[in-house]
Scaffold this motif. Structure first.
Motif, PDB file in Angstrom:
ATOM      1  N   GLU A  86      -3.548   0.307  -7.902  1.00 29.84           N
ATOM      2  CA  GLU A  86      -4.959  -0.480  -7.880  1.00 29.84           C
ATOM      3  C   GLU A  86      -5.448  -0.122  -6.673  1.00 29.84           C
ATOM      4  O   GLU A  86      -5.108  -0.102  -5.492  1.00 29.84           O
ATOM      5  CB  GLU A  86      -5.210  -1.910  -8.445  1.00 29.84           C
ATOM      6  CG  GLU A  86      -6.246  -2.603  -7.828  1.00 29.84           C
ATOM      7  CD  GLU A  86      -6.710  -3.724  -7.891  1.00 29.84           C
ATOM      8  OE1 GLU A  86      -7.056  -4.307  -8.005  1.00 29.84           O
ATOM      9  OE2 GLU A  86      -5.215  -4.657  -7.432  1.00 29.84           O
ATOM     10  N   LYS A  87      -6.678   0.427  -6.635  1.00 30.21           N
ATOM     11  CA  LYS A  87      -7.642   0.997  -5.321  1.00 30.21           C
ATOM     12  C   LYS A  87      -8.728   0.231  -4.640  1.00 30.21           C
ATOM     13  O   LYS A  87      -9.264  -0.523  -5.781  1.00 30.21           O
ATOM     14  CB  LYS A  87      -8.412   2.701  -5.562  1.00 30.21           C
ATOM     15  CG  LYS A  87      -8.946   3.000  -4.094  1.00 30.21           C
ATOM     16  CD  LYS A  87      -9.291   4.348  -4.601  1.00 30.21           C
ATOM     17  CE  LYS A  87      -9.968   4.806  -3.294  1.00 30.21           C
ATOM     18  NZ  LYS A  87     -10.050   6.382  -3.582  1.00 30.21           N
ATOM     19  N   ARG A  88      -8.110  -0.277  -3.725  1.00 36.65           N
ATOM     20  CA  ARG A  88      -9.569  -1.480  -3.098  1.00 36.65           C
ATOM     21  C   ARG A  88      -9.713  -1.007  -1.914  1.00 36.65           C
ATOM     22  O   ARG A  88      -9.180  -0.670  -1.247  1.00 36.65           O
ATOM     23  CB  ARG A  88      -8.234  -2.447  -2.207  1.00 36.65           C
ATOM     24  CG  ARG A  88      -7.239  -3.189  -4.170  1.00 36.65           C
ATOM     25  CD  ARG A  88      -6.940  -4.469  -3.013  1.00 36.65           C
ATOM     26  NE  ARG A  88      -5.788  -5.063  -4.349  1.00 36.65           N
ATOM     27  CZ  ARG A  88      -4.369  -5.538  -3.829  1.00 36.65           C
ATOM     28  NH1 ARG A  88      -5.034  -5.826  -2.904  1.00 36.65           N
ATOM     29  NH2 ARG A  88      -3.726  -5.269  -4.406  1.00 36.65           N
ATOM     30  N   GLY A  89     -11.065  -0.495  -1.933  1.00 29.21           N
ATOM     31  CA  GLY A  89     -11.712   0.124  -1.183  1.00 29.21           C
ATOM     32  C   GLY A  89     -10.850   1.609  -0.599  1.00 29.21           C
ATOM     33  O   GLY A  89     -11.252   2.542  -1.811  1.00 29.21           O
ATOM     34  N   THR A 124      -7.636   2.045   0.078  1.00 26.97           N
ATOM     35  CA  THR A 124      -6.264   2.216   0.131  1.00 26.97           C
ATOM     36  C   THR A 124      -6.114   1.597  -0.744  1.00 26.97           C
ATOM     37  O   THR A 124      -6.524   1.132  -2.179  1.00 26.97           O
ATOM     38  CB  THR A 124      -5.909   0.512   1.090  1.00 26.97           C
ATOM     39  OG1 THR A 124      -6.143   1.379   2.019  1.00 26.97           O
ATOM     40  CG2 THR A 124      -4.961   0.818   1.411  1.00 26.97           C
ATOM     41  N   ARG A 125      -4.541   2.489  -1.782  1.00 28.30           N
ATOM     42  CA  ARG A 125      -4.340   1.968  -2.787  1.00 28.30           C
ATOM     43  C   ARG A 125      -2.981   1.417  -2.410  1.00 28.30           C
ATOM     44  O   ARG A 125      -2.213   1.720  -1.584  1.00 28.30           O
ATOM     45  CB  ARG A 125      -3.909   3.610  -3.560  1.00 28.30           C
ATOM     46  CG  ARG A 125      -3.235   3.628  -5.048  1.00 28.30           C
ATOM     47  CD  ARG A 125      -3.273   4.513  -5.432  1.00 28.30           C
ATOM     48  NE  ARG A 125      -4.695   5.615  -5.579  1.00 28.30           N
ATOM     49  CZ  ARG A 125      -5.112   5.321  -7.103  1.00 28.30           C
ATOM     50  NH1 ARG A 125      -5.193   4.289  -7.739  1.00 28.30           N
ATOM     51  NH2 ARG A 125      -6.524   5.767  -7.121  1.00 28.30           N
ATOM     52  N   HIS A 126      -3.222   0.468  -3.337  1.00 22.68           N
ATOM     53  CA  HIS A 126      -1.690  -0.526  -3.667  1.00 22.68           C
ATOM     54  C   HIS A 126      -0.938  -0.226  -4.988  1.00 22.68           C
ATOM     55  O   HIS A 126      -1.822  -0.273  -6.001  1.00 22.68           O
ATOM     56  CB  HIS A 126      -2.678  -2.519  -3.353  1.00 22.68           C
ATOM     57  CG  HIS A 126      -3.166  -2.686  -2.388  1.00 22.68           C
ATOM     58  ND1 HIS A 126      -2.669  -2.871  -1.065  1.00 22.68           N
ATOM     59  CD2 HIS A 126      -4.597  -2.209  -1.717  1.00 22.68           C
ATOM     60  CE1 HIS A 126      -3.531  -3.042  -0.544  1.00 22.68           C
ATOM     61  NE2 HIS A 126      -4.155  -2.658  -0.152  1.00 22.68           N
ATOM     62  N   SER A 160       0.686  -1.316  -0.183  1.00 21.07           N
ATOM     63  CA  SER A 160       0.243   0.373  -0.016  1.00 21.07           C
ATOM     64  C   SER A 160       1.056   0.789   0.197  1.00 21.07           C
ATOM     65  O   SER A 160       1.909   0.878   0.326  1.00 21.07           O
ATOM     66  CB  SER A 160      -0.787  -0.034   1.233  1.00 21.07           C
ATOM     67  OG  SER A 160       0.371   0.491   2.174  1.00 21.07           O
TER      68      SER A 160
END
Length: 122
Positions: free
Chosen positions: A75-78, A80-82, A44
């Motif tokens: 990639e945005k997951r929720g 959080t950006r990973h 992240s």
């Protein structure tokens, strides 16, 4: 369209553009450190920022530059950006370096041979 060597000029232009972006991104020590960290695995943005004495926004700017160079994908997951490392541009840069290294090795070998012949003739 091909040049005198028979290679596609378009491919050279694309490679040059990729190399320019890659080397520009690699010119900064913070960006290189981020890539080293990402080589260990995806992370992240906040985890990547922890070891740096700079704001999260500053780290995000570095990551954006790496992403523009094609070295990082995010990639945005929720909320959080990973981020993860993309090695394709590094492969292109490595191939270019290897070609340069080969060219100079051939030049230095020819020079050494010439100097050996010159010293034997003396």
């Amino acid at each position: 369209m091909k040049n005198a060597a028979g290679t596609a000029i378009f491919n050279r232009m694309v490679e040059s553009s990729t190399l320019d972006r890659t080397f520009f991104a690699l010119a900064d020590p913070t960006r290189r450190a981020l890539l080293v960290r990402l080589a260990q695995g995806a992370s992240s943005v906040s985890s990547l920022a922890e070891p740096f004495e700079m704001s999260l926004a500053a780290v995000a700017k570095h990551l954006r530059m790496l992403e523009e160079a094609g070295l990082v994908s995010t990639e945005k997951r929720g909320r959080t950006r990973h981020c993860r490392l993309v090695t394709d541009p590094l492969t292109v840069a490595d191939a270019w370096i290897v070609r340069c290294q080969h060219f100079w090795e051939v030049q230095f070998d020819a020079l050494a041979e010439h100097l050996d012949e010159t010293s034997e003739a003396s």
